[in-house]
Design an enzyme around this catalytic site. Structure first.
Site, PDB file in Angstrom:
ATOM      1  N   THR A  42      41.364  41.060  43.686  1.00  0.00           N
ATOM      2  CA  THR A  42      40.083  41.090  42.965  1.00  0.00           C
ATOM      3  C   THR A  42      39.071  40.157  43.627  1.00  0.00           C
ATOM      4  OG1 THR A  42      41.250  41.543  40.914  1.00  0.00           O
ATOM      5  CG2 THR A  42      39.004  40.725  40.704  1.00  0.00           C
ATOM      6  N   HIS A  45      37.767  41.819  46.630  1.00  0.00           N
ATOM      7  CA  HIS A  45      36.740  42.817  46.274  1.00  0.00           C
ATOM      8  C   HIS A  45      35.390  42.120  46.065  1.00  0.00           C
ATOM      9  CE1 HIS A  45      39.314  46.295  45.807  1.00  0.00           C
ATOM     10  NE2 HIS A  45      40.108  45.664  44.966  1.00  0.00           N
TER      11      HIS A  45
END
Ligand code: ZN
Length: 350
Positions: A42, A45
């Protein structure tokens, strides 16, 4: 003031910054002096500023949600932890009041806030967190590794939903959480572990951790391979960590009748699956989100106390906090298992 790692711009990258150390604690809150943090997919990202993060993230934001630390201050009503405790933390802050929370399903709380995503996160020297979120380690695990219990919990949740003891298991995708999944399946006494992965670095790690068959779908027909090695029957349980549409579509053929498919990977596209396979094979499908609260953390605790997990194998890189770009780089290149950033040069636990 404290050092933090921030998302400041709606563009690629993170920035070093400073913020005031949190002073005011709510009655149930605890102040942690952070020992280590780890970089999640995450975070990658958010660093890379992909489509998902453009829709979800509102800079400026302190990023990060996987951390370990030492309790240095407690709110007036805190009873579970005390000053000096060495802790890891659940990253989902749940409401405790909704229908899901009240029925033991806090992992799907409708008001979940994720630290480092919906609110300031843990890539900081200090972190303020409700005591309910904390896990107190009593297994004497090196605190450098304690930050990875949160993603480990995803692997535990995904692997242990179906009873894998003495079963044939297929792990799809050997990224950091898939690698932990292999280790959890071994610790859970799975009979044989098949794993699929295309990245040579991670194929080697999967073998080192102890997967019995590591299949590269670019070189081998996965379905034929699995059928050949399972007496034409398939595996008992498939656990997806990849979010790879084709691989998960094919899972309905890899799995034997009565078997289970547990899915943690998130998909960028819709799946095309003949659901008659689910019906006539009597399959069980389970979607994995977060960690069961508190069940997964209790399972983590048992695993830590069993000393069966190979943290030194699935954590492949430890960098000083200030050198976070090095961690981002090896992760973006796919040349890593789990990557940890250390805030303390020397860890003094007393
Ligand atoms: Zn709730």
């Amino acid at each position: 003031m404290m050092k933090v790692i921030l998302k400041t711009e709606r563009a690629k990258g993170f920035t070093r910054g400073e913020k005031p150390i949190p002073r005011n604690l709510e009655a149930n809150e605890v102040l942690i002096k952070v020992i280590s943090v780890s970089i999640c997919g995450t975070d990658l990202h958010i660093y890379n500023w992909d489509a998902w993060s453009q829709n979800r993230i509102n800079p400026p934001l302190t990023v990060g949600h996987e951390f370990s630390g030492k309790v240095v201050k407690i709110g007036s009503n805190v009873s579970k932890v005390k000053i000096g405790d060495i802790v890891s933390s659940e990253s989902h802050i749940i409401c405790g009041k909704c229908e899901y929370c009240l029925t033991g399903n806090g992992h799907i709380c409708e008001k979940t806030k994720v630290i480092g995503v919906d609110m300031d996160g843990a890539f900081a020297e200090y972190m303020k967190i409700p005591e309910e979120n904390l896990y107190i380690d009593t297994s004497n695990l090196d605190p450098t590794y304690l930050s990875v219990l949160e993603p480990l919990g995803n692997a535990v949740h995904a692997v242990k939903h179906f009873d894998v003891k003495d079963k044939d298991v297929l792990i799809i995708g050997c990224g950091p959480i898939g690698l932990m999944g292999i280790d959890v399946a071994i610790a859970s006494e799975a009979k044989r572990i098949f794993a699929t992965e295309v990245n040579p670095y991670r194929i080697n790690l999967a073998k080192e951790i102890g997967a019995h068959h590591v299949i590269n779908p670019k070189e081998v027909n996965t379905l034929e391979y699995i059928k050949k090695h399972t007496n034409n029957k398939g595996v008992d349980v498939v656990i997806d960590f990849s979010g790879n549409v084709g691989a998960v579509e094919e899972s309905f053929d890899y799995v034997k009748p009565g078997g289970g498919i547990s899915i943690l990977g998130a998909f960028n596209n819709k799946l095309n699956v003949d659901f008659n396979k689910v019906v006539f094979k009597g399959l069980h499908i389970y979607g994995v989100t977060g960690r069961l609260l508190p069940k997964t953390w209790q399972q983590i605790d048992e695993l830590l106390k069993s000393k069966k997990l190979q943290f030194d194998k699935f954590v492949t890189h430890v960098f000083p906090f200030d050198e976070f770009e090095k961690g981002i780089k090896v992760m973006n290149e796919g040349k890593s298992g789990k990557v940890v950033l250390k805030l303390w040069k020397k860890i003094v636990l007393s």
